[in-house]
Design a protein around this motif. Structure first.
Motif, PDB file in Angstrom:
ATOM      1  N   LYS A  88       0.815  -1.211   0.000  1.00 52.46           N
ATOM      2  CA  LYS A  88       0.000   0.000   0.000  1.00 52.46           C
ATOM      3  C   LYS A  88       0.850   1.263   0.000  1.00 52.46           C
ATOM      4  O   LYS A  88       0.342   2.364  -0.236  1.00 52.46           O
ATOM      5  N   TYR A  90       3.160   1.721  -2.137  1.00 52.31           N
ATOM      6  CA  TYR A  90       3.656   1.859  -3.505  1.00 52.31           C
ATOM      7  C   TYR A  90       2.486   2.036  -4.475  1.00 52.31           C
ATOM      8  O   TYR A  90       1.441   1.388  -4.328  1.00 52.31           O
ATOM      9  N   ASP A  91       2.685   2.883  -5.463  1.00 50.72           N
ATOM     10  CA  ASP A  91       1.690   3.095  -6.515  1.00 50.72           C
ATOM     11  C   ASP A  91       2.027   2.186  -7.687  1.00 50.72           C
ATOM     12  O   ASP A  91       2.961   2.477  -8.446  1.00 50.72           O
ATOM     13  N   SER A  93       0.671   1.757 -10.414  1.00 48.01           N
ATOM     14  CA  SER A  93       0.499   2.334 -11.756  1.00 48.01           C
ATOM     15  C   SER A  93       1.788   2.989 -12.250  1.00 48.01           C
ATOM     16  O   SER A  93       1.937   3.273 -13.438  1.00 48.01           O
ATOM     17  N   SER A  94       2.727   3.191 -11.334  1.00 51.45           N
ATOM     18  CA  SER A  94       4.050   3.710 -11.689  1.00 51.45           C
ATOM     19  C   SER A  94       5.001   2.543 -11.875  1.00 51.45           C
ATOM     20  O   SER A  94       5.185   1.726 -10.964  1.00 51.45           O
ATOM     21  N   GLN A  97       7.731   2.502  -9.183  1.00 55.20           N
ATOM     22  CA  GLN A  97       7.315   2.062  -7.853  1.00 55.20           C
ATOM     23  C   GLN A  97       6.957   0.579  -7.842  1.00 55.20           C
ATOM     24  O   GLN A  97       7.173  -0.105  -6.841  1.00 55.20           O
TER      25      GLN A  97
END
Length: 471
Positions: A88, A90-91, A93-94, A97
């Protein structure tokens, strides 16, 4: 259960050849029903399109599949649920990350995966187990890997793409050598094979490759005329070497030879290609569903990065100057028991800058220089360092039918040999000289002649074995 199994095996072994063939065909039809269909056709289209994409597109596909694998594993795999709170932060969608989180996950040792398998099973209700792949493992340690339907489809569609790359038609005849016991191990008369009528495939036993049976094998291969021969390189090499030595003339030429499951040595490649008159294509995978490495028409071993993610830990340089690295893999081919940062225990040869790109075959998958095999297939002496290939020590030598090099300690070697009438003192001296040129002079070499060198429990032949761990 074991009593019933033994009784069924006994009935099968005593059955006439045609009955065995029918039983094998029915079994193969049942097995293929678990993955054939529209989903397979769709996956095959996906993988075939990937084979024509540029590298940047392939890397994007790799990241998309890695993201899906991690998200599902965090939700449904007991071992990875503990990392859900960390995720949680870390994103996903990147891409940066996503990879940052990925490298926070632990490397999984093979022994851990084998002994604690239940922790790594994907409990997503959509992933019902349809197949268990059981193997004794390279070192004899048993391994059982469950597969769901989607994972079987991925496995067979990526294999089909490999067959595309080496020029095989949609329907082709195959001869296969593997570790499966397909006829009575104690049989002394042919047939040493069974046929799968539905897939135009002939299975040849790897356990009856004795000189007195070789002509039966050669005559059957010549009669069957396969488009491709695949399986253990040691088995195919034994056939080719015998045929070459006895001037056996084939009345056909296969389109390809595909080798797997063992280290392919250059001497084996040369003899096989010379006898069968076609190219040998090496490929690498594992019974637990690792990502694929496949050889192309230019002789490069391509990392199929749409089937997984590869990490390489530098171990040193071999005697040819190539970097030696140990592989850790993440696979998109087995979603039922995900392999995430799985230390598979095999070594590869790389350039100093890692995997290379720009192969003339047209594939944009990166490639490596060679697959050495397990770490204990790598020899080590203080004088020479790590030694990755020993097949050149046999080049030009007559009289050695089969051989195995055992390294007992850093300076102690035992060489077991099955010899014939061409072996003599001159050959022995030349062989000793060849070994010392590659291993160093400050060593002891004990040569033993034996009647046979047995295969491992899964039908493989290990030409080199180091019996101690490197520091």
């Amino acid at each position: 259960m074991n009593t019933v199994r033994k009784m069924l095996e006994s009935i099968y072994y005593r059955s006439p050849s045609v009955i065995k063939n029918i039983l094998v065909t029915l079994h193969q039809l049942y097995a293929s029903s678990k993955w054939k269909g529209k989903d397979y056709d769709d996956d095959l289209i996906f993988y075939r399109k990937n084979g024509k994409k540029i590298q940047q597109e392939l890397e994007l596909i790799q990241l998309i599949q890695l993201r899906k694998l991690l998200e599902e594993s965090l939700q449904f795999v007991d071992f990875y649920k503990q990392f859900y709170p960390l995720s949680k932060n870390y994103d996903f969608s990147s891409d940066e990350q996503l990879m940052a989180f990925y490298y926070q996950l632990p490397v999984i040792e093979k022994k851990t995966f084998r002994t604690e398998l239940n922790k790594f099973v994907n409990n997503n209700p959509r992933r019902k187990t349809v197949f268990y792949n059981k193997t004794s493992g390279t070192t004899g340690s048993p391994m059982t890997s469950p597969f769901d339907k989607a994972s079987l489809i991925k496995s067979f569609s990526t294999w089909r793409r490999f067959y595309d790359f080496i020029g095989l038609p949609d329907r082709f005849k195959t001869i296969r050598f593997s570790g499966k016991i397909i006829v009575n191990p104690h049989a002394v008369t042919p047939p040493f094979w069974v046929e799968d009528y539905s897939n135009r495939r002939l299975f040849l036993s790897s356990y009856h490759l004795k000189a007195e049976y070789m002509m039966h094998y050669l005559e059957k291969i010549n009669e069957y005329k396969p488009h491709m021969i695949e399986g253990y390189p040691s088995a195919i090499f034994i056939i080719a070497k015998y045929g070459q030595k006895n001037n056996f003339k084939l009345s056909f030429k296969p389109m390809a030879i595909s080798t797997t499951a063992e280290t392919l040595y250059e001497e084996q490649r040369e003899v096989i290609e010379s006898f069968f008159g076609c190219k040998v294509y090496n490929q690498y995978a594992s019974s637990e569903g690792s990502p694929l490495i496949t050889e192309c028409t230019c002789g490069h071993l391509h990392l199929n990065i749409d089937t997984g993610f590869f990490e390489f830990a530098h171990k040193g340089k071999d005697d040819s100057g190539w970097d030696i690295a140990e592989m850790t893999v993440t696979s998109f081919r087995n979603l039922k028991t995900p392999l995430i940062r799985y230390k598979i225990g095999d070594l590869v040869q790389l350039s100093a800058d890692g995997p290379e790109t720009g192969c003339n075959c047209g594939s944009n998958f990166p490639y490596i220089r060679g697959v050495i095999g397990r770490e204990d297939d790598l020899l080590f002496t203080r004088e020479k360092g790590m030694i990755g290939r020993m097949d050149t020590a046999y080049k030009g030598l007559e009289g050695i039918e089969k051989s195995q090099i055992l390294q007992i300690s850093e300076n102690e070697f035992v060489v077991k040999m099955v010899i014939n009438a061409d072996y003599n003192v001159v050959v022995k001296k030349k062989f000793d000289k060849n070994l010392r040129e590659r291993l160093g002079n400050d060593i002891t070499i004990k040569m033993e002649t034996v009647e046979d060198i047995p295969l491992s429990s899964n039908g493989k032949f290990r030409a080199v074995v180091r019996l101690f761990k490197l520091n």
